[in-house]
Write an enzyme that holds these catalytic residues in place. Sequence first.
Site, short mmCIF file in Angstrom:
data_model
loop_
_atom_site.label_atom_id
_atom_site.label_comp_id
_atom_site.label_asym_id
_atom_site.label_seq_id
_atom_site.Cartn_x
_atom_site.Cartn_y
_atom_site.Cartn_z
N ASP A 33 1.01 -1.22 -0.13
CA ASP A 33 -0.07 -0.01 0.04
C ASP A 33 0.90 1.22 -0.22
O ASP A 33 1.96 1.38 0.72
CB ASP A 33 -1.01 -0.17 1.19
CG ASP A 33 -2.06 1.15 1.01
OD1 ASP A 33 -3.35 0.63 0.91
OD2 ASP A 33 -1.81 2.13 1.17
N ILE A 34 0.32 2.26 -0.77
CA ILE A 34 1.27 3.57 -1.05
C ILE A 34 1.12 4.28 0.26
O ILE A 34 2.23 4.94 0.43
CB ILE A 34 1.01 4.38 -2.16
CG1 ILE A 34 1.83 5.29 -2.69
CG2 ILE A 34 -0.36 5.09 -1.78
CD1 ILE A 34 1.40 5.65 -4.10
N ASN A 91 -13.02 -3.27 2.00
CA ASN A 91 -14.03 -2.21 2.03
C ASN A 91 -14.97 -2.46 0.96
O ASN A 91 -14.44 -2.57 -0.14
CB ASN A 91 -13.49 -0.72 2.03
CG ASN A 91 -12.86 -0.43 3.48
OD1 ASN A 91 -13.29 -0.92 4.66
ND2 ASN A 91 -11.37 0.32 3.42
N GLU A 99 -12.20 3.46 -1.36
CA GLU A 99 -11.50 4.55 -1.93
C GLU A 99 -11.45 4.21 -3.32
O GLU A 99 -11.57 4.95 -4.16
CB GLU A 99 -10.29 4.90 -1.23
CG GLU A 99 -9.65 5.98 -1.87
CD GLU A 99 -8.21 6.26 -0.79
OE1 GLU A 99 -7.31 6.21 -1.48
OE2 GLU A 99 -8.16 5.83 0.28
N VAL A 100 -11.00 2.92 -3.63
CA VAL A 100 -10.66 2.50 -5.09
C VAL A 100 -11.69 1.35 -5.38
O VAL A 100 -11.68 0.34 -4.49
CB VAL A 100 -9.24 1.85 -5.09
CG1 VAL A 100 -8.76 1.51 -6.54
CG2 VAL A 100 -8.15 2.99 -4.62
N HIS A 104 -10.43 -5.20 -3.32
CA HIS A 104 -8.82 -5.57 -2.69
C HIS A 104 -9.09 -5.91 -1.39
O HIS A 104 -9.94 -5.20 -0.63
CB HIS A 104 -8.10 -4.09 -2.75
CG HIS A 104 -8.71 -2.92 -2.30
ND1 HIS A 104 -9.61 -2.14 -3.35
CD2 HIS A 104 -8.75 -2.12 -1.42
CE1 HIS A 104 -10.15 -1.13 -2.47
NE2 HIS A 104 -9.37 -1.05 -1.45
N HIS A 106 -6.94 -5.88 2.29
CA HIS A 106 -5.87 -5.43 2.99
C HIS A 106 -5.31 -6.15 3.83
O HIS A 106 -5.88 -6.95 4.53
CB HIS A 106 -6.22 -4.15 3.81
CG HIS A 106 -6.65 -2.98 3.11
ND1 HIS A 106 -6.11 -1.91 2.86
CD2 HIS A 106 -8.08 -2.82 2.64
CE1 HIS A 106 -7.03 -0.86 2.05
NE2 HIS A 106 -8.03 -1.58 2.15
P1 5GP Z 1 -9.82 1.35 0.17
O1 5GP Z 1 -10.12 2.64 1.22
O2 5GP Z 1 -10.44 1.57 -0.92
O3 5GP Z 1 -10.29 0.05 1.03
O4 5GP Z 1 -8.14 1.46 0.11
C1 5GP Z 1 -7.67 1.78 -0.96
C2 5GP Z 1 -6.18 1.63 -0.56
O5 5GP Z 1 -5.27 1.99 -1.73
C3 5GP Z 1 -5.53 2.66 0.58
O6 5GP Z 1 -5.06 1.84 1.54
C4 5GP Z 1 -4.47 3.53 -0.40
O7 5GP Z 1 -3.44 4.07 0.42
C5 5GP Z 1 -4.26 2.59 -1.42
N1 5GP Z 1 -3.64 3.17 -2.50
C6 5GP Z 1 -4.28 4.40 -3.26
N2 5GP Z 1 -3.73 4.61 -4.47
C7 5GP Z 1 -2.58 4.00 -4.44
C8 5GP Z 1 -1.56 3.84 -5.26
O8 5GP Z 1 -1.45 4.40 -6.43
N3 5GP Z 1 -0.52 2.84 -5.21
C9 5GP Z 1 -0.73 1.90 -4.17
N4 5GP Z 1 0.26 0.89 -4.01
N5 5GP Z 1 -1.78 1.86 -3.16
C10 5GP Z 1 -2.43 2.90 -3.41
#
Ligand code: 5GP
Length: 130
Positions: A33-34, A91, A99-100, A104, A106
């Site tokens: 994760d970034i 999520n 967010e994405v 995915h 985690h």
């Molecule tokens: P969500 O909130 O959708 O469950 O988690 C999305 C995750 O994607 C977040 O933890 C965020 O830090 C990670 N993320 C967002 N953009 C990028 C990216 O460009 N590269 C990587 N490796 N992780 C990302």
Amino acid sequence: MSYDNQNIFAKILREELPCEKVYETKHSIAFKDINPQAKIHVLIIPKGPYTSWDDFSMEASVEEQADFVAAIGKTAPRLGVNKTGYRLLTNHGRDSHQEVPHLHVHILAGQALGPMLEGGDLPPNTNYLR
Ligand code: 5GP
């Protein structure tokens, strides 16, 4: 929710954006994760265009689903955390702050992770099956 092929993980899968890959199978990849929320924070995604787990469970082939579940299980020992412990988290949608919009999972690990949810002091609603 229809699949947006301009989402960040679609771009990572097309190698338009870089990622730090830690494991790859035929149908799944795992990468760091970034913006890590724990000492170890890795995301595992299916390579197919699925927004979240309900979409994946209805649309993905049995082979893709088996591959993804196994990839999750095999990533943890590769990170060396299967003895100390880890948390899996996914999520879906607005309430979870997804967010994405590409499925995915985690993996969070490398430290004591604390309680499962913050602010979880609401009375439970046990009547939610549809
Ligand atoms: P969500 O909130 O959708 O469950 O988690 C999305 C995750 O994607 C977040 O933890 C965020 O830090 C990670 N993320 C967002 N953009 C990028 C990216 O460009 N590269 C990587 N490796 N992780 C990302």
